[in-house]
Enzyme design. Structure first.
Site, PDB file in Angstrom:
ATOM      1  N   THR A  20       0.806  -1.222   0.000  1.00 46.43           N
ATOM      2  CA  THR A  20       0.000   0.000   0.000  1.00 46.43           C
ATOM      3  C   THR A  20       0.843   1.279   0.000  1.00 46.43           C
ATOM      4  O   THR A  20       1.842   1.386   0.708  1.00 46.43           O
ATOM      5  CB  THR A  20      -0.979   0.023   1.203  1.00 46.43           C
ATOM      6  OG1 THR A  20      -1.708   1.250   1.143  1.00 46.43           O
ATOM      7  CG2 THR A  20      -0.268  -0.050   2.537  1.00 46.43           C
ATOM      8  N   LYS A  71     -13.834  -4.363   0.768  1.00 45.37           N
ATOM      9  CA  LYS A  71     -14.616  -3.151   0.468  1.00 45.37           C
ATOM     10  C   LYS A  71     -16.134  -3.384   0.514  1.00 45.37           C
ATOM     11  O   LYS A  71     -16.890  -2.454   0.763  1.00 45.37           O
ATOM     12  CB  LYS A  71     -14.226  -2.608  -0.909  1.00 45.37           C
ATOM     13  CG  LYS A  71     -12.865  -1.920  -0.940  1.00 45.37           C
ATOM     14  CD  LYS A  71     -12.618  -1.298  -2.311  1.00 45.37           C
ATOM     15  CE  LYS A  71     -11.234  -0.696  -2.388  1.00 45.37           C
ATOM     16  NZ  LYS A  71     -10.988  -0.009  -3.656  1.00 45.37           N
ATOM     17  N   ASP A 107     -13.325   6.321  -3.833  1.00 48.08           N
ATOM     18  CA  ASP A 107     -12.888   5.967  -5.195  1.00 48.08           C
ATOM     19  C   ASP A 107     -13.716   6.772  -6.208  1.00 48.08           C
ATOM     20  O   ASP A 107     -13.212   7.159  -7.261  1.00 48.08           O
ATOM     21  CB  ASP A 107     -13.089   4.467  -5.468  1.00 48.08           C
ATOM     22  CG  ASP A 107     -12.021   3.621  -4.770  1.00 48.08           C
ATOM     23  OD1 ASP A 107     -10.961   4.175  -4.426  1.00 48.08           O
ATOM     24  OD2 ASP A 107     -12.258   2.414  -4.576  1.00 48.08           O
ATOM     25  N   GLY A 134     -15.779  -3.984  -8.079  1.00 48.97           N
ATOM     26  CA  GLY A 134     -15.993  -2.808  -7.234  1.00 48.97           C
ATOM     27  C   GLY A 134     -15.538  -1.521  -7.894  1.00 48.97           C
ATOM     28  O   GLY A 134     -16.252  -0.501  -7.862  1.00 48.97           O
ATOM     29  N   ARG A 156     -15.656 -10.219 -18.462  1.00 51.71           N
ATOM     30  CA  ARG A 156     -15.445 -11.642 -18.731  1.00 51.71           C
ATOM     31  C   ARG A 156     -16.708 -12.431 -18.374  1.00 51.71           C
ATOM     32  O   ARG A 156     -17.151 -13.298 -19.099  1.00 51.71           O
ATOM     33  CB  ARG A 156     -14.246 -12.124 -17.904  1.00 51.71           C
ATOM     34  CG  ARG A 156     -13.994 -13.582 -17.955  1.00 51.71           C
ATOM     35  CD  ARG A 156     -12.770 -13.935 -17.143  1.00 51.71           C
ATOM     36  NE  ARG A 156     -12.929 -13.675 -15.717  1.00 51.71           N
ATOM     37  CZ  ARG A 156     -12.032 -13.955 -14.789  1.00 51.71           C
ATOM     38  NH1 ARG A 156     -10.888 -14.500 -15.147  1.00 51.71           N
ATOM     39  NH2 ARG A 156     -12.241 -13.703 -13.521  1.00 51.71           N
TER      40      ARG A 156
HETATM   41  P1  NAP Z   1     -12.758  -6.873  -8.211  1.00 46.10           P
HETATM   42  O1  NAP Z   1     -14.008  -6.376  -7.587  1.00 46.10           O
HETATM   43  O2  NAP Z   1     -12.191  -8.153  -7.758  1.00 46.10           O
HETATM   44  O3  NAP Z   1     -13.054  -6.990  -9.803  1.00 46.10           O
HETATM   45  C1  NAP Z   1     -12.102  -7.577 -10.661  1.00 46.10           C
HETATM   46  C2  NAP Z   1     -12.537  -7.431 -12.117  1.00 46.10           C
HETATM   47  O4  NAP Z   1     -11.456  -7.913 -12.932  1.00 46.10           O
HETATM   48  C3  NAP Z   1     -13.758  -8.237 -12.494  1.00 46.10           C
HETATM   49  O5  NAP Z   1     -14.476  -7.549 -13.482  1.00 46.10           O
HETATM   50  C4  NAP Z   1     -13.142  -9.518 -13.070  1.00 46.10           C
HETATM   51  O6  NAP Z   1     -13.955 -10.177 -14.014  1.00 46.10           O
HETATM   52  C5  NAP Z   1     -11.945  -8.954 -13.792  1.00 46.10           C
HETATM   53  N1  NAP Z   1     -10.885  -9.937 -13.983  1.00 46.10           N
HETATM   54  C6  NAP Z   1     -10.037 -10.418 -13.055  1.00 46.10           C
HETATM   55  N2  NAP Z   1      -9.182 -11.295 -13.620  1.00 46.10           N
HETATM   56  C7  NAP Z   1      -9.514 -11.372 -14.940  1.00 46.10           C
HETATM   57  C8  NAP Z   1      -9.002 -12.090 -16.047  1.00 46.10           C
HETATM   58  N3  NAP Z   1      -7.970 -12.922 -15.909  1.00 46.10           N
HETATM   59  N4  NAP Z   1      -9.562 -11.912 -17.248  1.00 46.10           N
HETATM   60  C9  NAP Z   1     -10.603 -11.076 -17.395  1.00 46.10           C
HETATM   61  N5  NAP Z   1     -11.140 -10.340 -16.392  1.00 46.10           N
HETATM   62  C10 NAP Z   1     -10.597 -10.496 -15.171  1.00 46.10           C
HETATM   63  O7  NAP Z   1     -11.584  -5.811  -8.100  1.00 46.10           O
HETATM   64  P2  NAP Z   1     -11.725  -4.219  -7.919  1.00 46.10           P
HETATM   65  O8  NAP Z   1     -11.850  -3.878  -6.491  1.00 46.10           O
HETATM   66  O9  NAP Z   1     -12.778  -3.746  -8.870  1.00 46.10           O
HETATM   67  O10 NAP Z   1     -10.268  -3.715  -8.392  1.00 46.10           O
HETATM   68  C11 NAP Z   1      -9.916  -3.777  -9.747  1.00 46.10           C
HETATM   69  C12 NAP Z   1      -8.613  -3.033  -9.978  1.00 46.10           C
HETATM   70  O11 NAP Z   1      -8.778  -1.658  -9.714  1.00 46.10           O
HETATM   71  C13 NAP Z   1      -7.464  -3.498  -9.090  1.00 46.10           C
HETATM   72  O12 NAP Z   1      -6.329  -3.636  -9.895  1.00 46.10           O
HETATM   73  C14 NAP Z   1      -7.274  -2.353  -8.118  1.00 46.10           C
HETATM   74  O13 NAP Z   1      -5.931  -2.242  -7.701  1.00 46.10           O
HETATM   75  C15 NAP Z   1      -7.687  -1.177  -8.956  1.00 46.10           C
HETATM   76  N6  NAP Z   1      -8.136  -0.020  -8.147  1.00 46.10           N
HETATM   77  C16 NAP Z   1      -7.436   1.140  -8.246  1.00 46.10           C
HETATM   78  C17 NAP Z   1      -7.836   2.233  -7.514  1.00 46.10           C
HETATM   79  C18 NAP Z   1      -7.063   3.537  -7.606  1.00 46.10           C
HETATM   80  O14 NAP Z   1      -7.194   4.364  -6.704  1.00 46.10           O
HETATM   81  N7  NAP Z   1      -6.296   3.758  -8.640  1.00 46.10           N
HETATM   82  C19 NAP Z   1      -8.960   2.157  -6.676  1.00 46.10           C
HETATM   83  C20 NAP Z   1      -9.670   0.950  -6.623  1.00 46.10           C
HETATM   84  C21 NAP Z   1      -9.245  -0.136  -7.362  1.00 46.10           C
HETATM   85  P3  NAP Z   1     -15.029 -11.282 -13.534  1.00 46.10           P
HETATM   86  O15 NAP Z   1     -16.220 -10.521 -13.051  1.00 46.10           O
HETATM   87  O16 NAP Z   1     -15.312 -12.067 -14.774  1.00 46.10           O
HETATM   88  O17 NAP Z   1     -14.391 -12.102 -12.461  1.00 46.10           O
END
Ligand code: NAP
Length: 453
Positions: A20, A71, A107, A134, A156
């Site tokens: 982090t 979250k 976010d 999320g 996906r």
């Molecule tokens: P999450 O809720 O677990 O969602 C993950 C997403 O990625 C889902 O849509 C999932 O698809 C897809 N995915 C994962 N592996 C995949 C693969 N191999 N092929 C295709 N799709 C795949 O995660 P999240 O909380 O939304 O976070 C997502 C990203 O955003 C992370 O990298 C996080 O670090 C980043 N983030 C950044 C910030 C920032 O401040 N910059 C803030 C929040 C999050 P499925 O639905 O098909 O499983």
């Protein structure tokens, strides 16, 4: 940063948590705004979330950030939730209120603030969101607040894309959101602002992409990958090569942290940029390198006290982590094992320390990746010492693992020959320590580093 009985405690909970950047951002914000608070990472293991929140409240923790994987799960342990966080169904910031914590989703605001800074206007635009997790939900709310024309959610798992589109259409009483399977990008024939919100590419050096087709990237007008590590993902790389304007997730990360800080301290922060924090941190540490016996620890301690910096010694950190002396690690596990520990530690210096003087082990520079990590962590000061002085200073020190040989002098000469060119090449400042007192060396470093930068 000095902690006392009135210092307010904040933190971030998640699992894993060691990557982090939030403590660095939050503690720097507090420093800049002269707020007496400290922000620390808390690793919370599965099944311990409820106890963690209750414990934090009992310990008078003023606020928390929540990251992966909690979250959504955190919501059941809150006493109140903000309206937008409720729509998104995810919370990343907890504000202490009567009887517990209220959940917010910064976010959403962080992404809005980042887009404003980047001059990205979503109004009346066609937008694609890749992903339906999320972060995608937060991006979708931002899109609706900013008045997009069409919103395509490609995922996906089709079911999740459809569910998110439906949630958006119901919440905003519209029908502009459509959930599609990834491959359906072929049906989209316009030019788009695209948010990459999946985890594909996160912490990966290989630049994997979700969609491996140049035709898709030609449709992108502006591409935003909310991943910030690595700074250039496969998505950013391909979109940029296809001619799109691109941004990574660092601005979003920064501004979600700023908004959390505002909520906790009930203040408004204007005119602050990530560079003001990140640049500051890069040059905040002073890293002392040099041969054994060059005085890194003695000088480091004195220098840190003059500058009111913290003092750290990489050998001592490893010793406390391993609960054994460096000499014993060499003897029991071998030099390679010790070097691996050094490398792991070196990668964490930038993230974990600021306003610190860090004395390093003499051999840490023998791996090029360590040199890179040290340079990223701060200004490098090389304490140069002649062969004769090394021999004299180490005469009575019989514990050095690398000097357990019959001909110590020859060994010192060989090691100096290998290491001195590396110290010289990597140094921002070279301080000749021969015939100088600790005080003189410290003053010279302060003049060079503090005044010359
Ligand atoms: P999450 O809720 O677990 O969602 C993950 C997403 O990625 C889902 O849509 C999932 O698809 C897809 N995915 C994962 N592996 C995949 C693969 N191999 N092929 C295709 N799709 C795949 O995660 P999240 O909380 O939304 O976070 C997502 C990203 O955003 C992370 O990298 C996080 O670090 C980043 N983030 C950044 C910030 C920032 O401040 N910059 C803030 C929040 C999050 P499925 O639905 O098909 O499983």
């Amino acid at each position: 940063m000095k902690v006392n009985g009135k210092t307010k405690l904040y933190g971030v909970i998640g699992n894993p948590i060691e990557h982090t950047l939030s403590p660095m951002i939050q503690n720097n914000l507090a420093n800049q705004k002269c707020i007496d608070s400290i922000y620390v990472p808390f690793l919370v293991k599965e099944n311990n979330l409820k106890q963690a929140i209750e414990g934090a409240y009992s310990l008078n923790v003023q606020g928390l950030n929540v990251t992966v994987p909690y979250k959504e799960k955190i919501i059941e342990y809150l006493v109140a939730i903000d309206k937008e966080a409720n729509i998104v169904g995810a919370v990343n910031t907890l504000v202490r209120v009567e009887g517990g914590y209220k959940g917010y989703n910064t976010d959403i605001t962080g992404l809005s603030m980042a887009l404003r800074k980047q001059n990205v206007c979503l109004k009346d635009r066609n937008v694609i969101i890749l992903g339906a997790g999320g972060a995608a939900r937060a991006a979708a709310v931002v899109c609706m607040k900013e008045g997009v024309k069409c919103l395509y959610i490609l995922n996906r798992t089709l079911e999740k894309a459809k569910k998110l589109a439906e949630m958006i259409n119901v919440s905003y009483k519209t029908d502009i959101a459509k959930g599609l399977i990834l491959e359906d990008y072929n049906q989209l024939t316009d030019r788009y602002i695209v948010f990459q919100t999946t985890t594909v590419g996160l912490h990966s050096k290989e630049l994997p992409v979700l969609i491996d087709d140049d035709n898709f990237y030609k449709k992108i007008m502006i591409g935003i990958d909310i991943i910030y590590e690595p700074p250039i993902t496969g998505f950013i790389d391909r979109a940029k090569k296809a001619g799109a304007r691109v941004y990574n997730g660092l601005d979003m990360l920064f501004y979600q942290a700023v908004h959390a800080f505002e909520l906790w301290n009930n203040i408004k922060i204007d005119n602050i940029t990530p560079q003001m924090i990140f640049n500051n941190v890069n040059y905040n540490n002073i890293i002392l390198v040099g041969f054994m016996g060059s005085g890194k620890s003695t000088v480091g301690r004195e220098l840190s006290s003059k500058l009111q910096f913290d003092f750290h010694d990489t050998d001592k950190i490893i010793e406390s982590m391993e609960q054994m002396s460096v000499a014993d690690i060499f003897e029991e596990q071998g030099e390679e094992a010790f070097r691996n520990m050094e490398t792991e530690l070196a990668t964490k210096l930038k993230q974990n320390f600021d306003r610190s003087v860090i004395a390093t082990g003499g051999g840490i520079v023998m791996r090029s990746e360590n040199v890179q990590s040290l340079k990223e962590a701060g200004k490098i000061v090389y304490l140069k010492v002649s062969k004769d002085n090394v021999i004299e200073r180490l005469e009575r020190d019989k514990k050095r693992p690398l000097l357990q040989v019959n001909d110590r002098e020859q060994r010192i000469i060989e090691l100096l020959e290998k290491r001195n060119p590396i110290y010289t090449n990597m140094a921002d400042h070279i301080i000749d320590t021969d015939n100088k007192t600790v005080d003189e060396i410290v003053k010279e470093i302060m003049t060079k580093v503090v005044l010359e930068g």
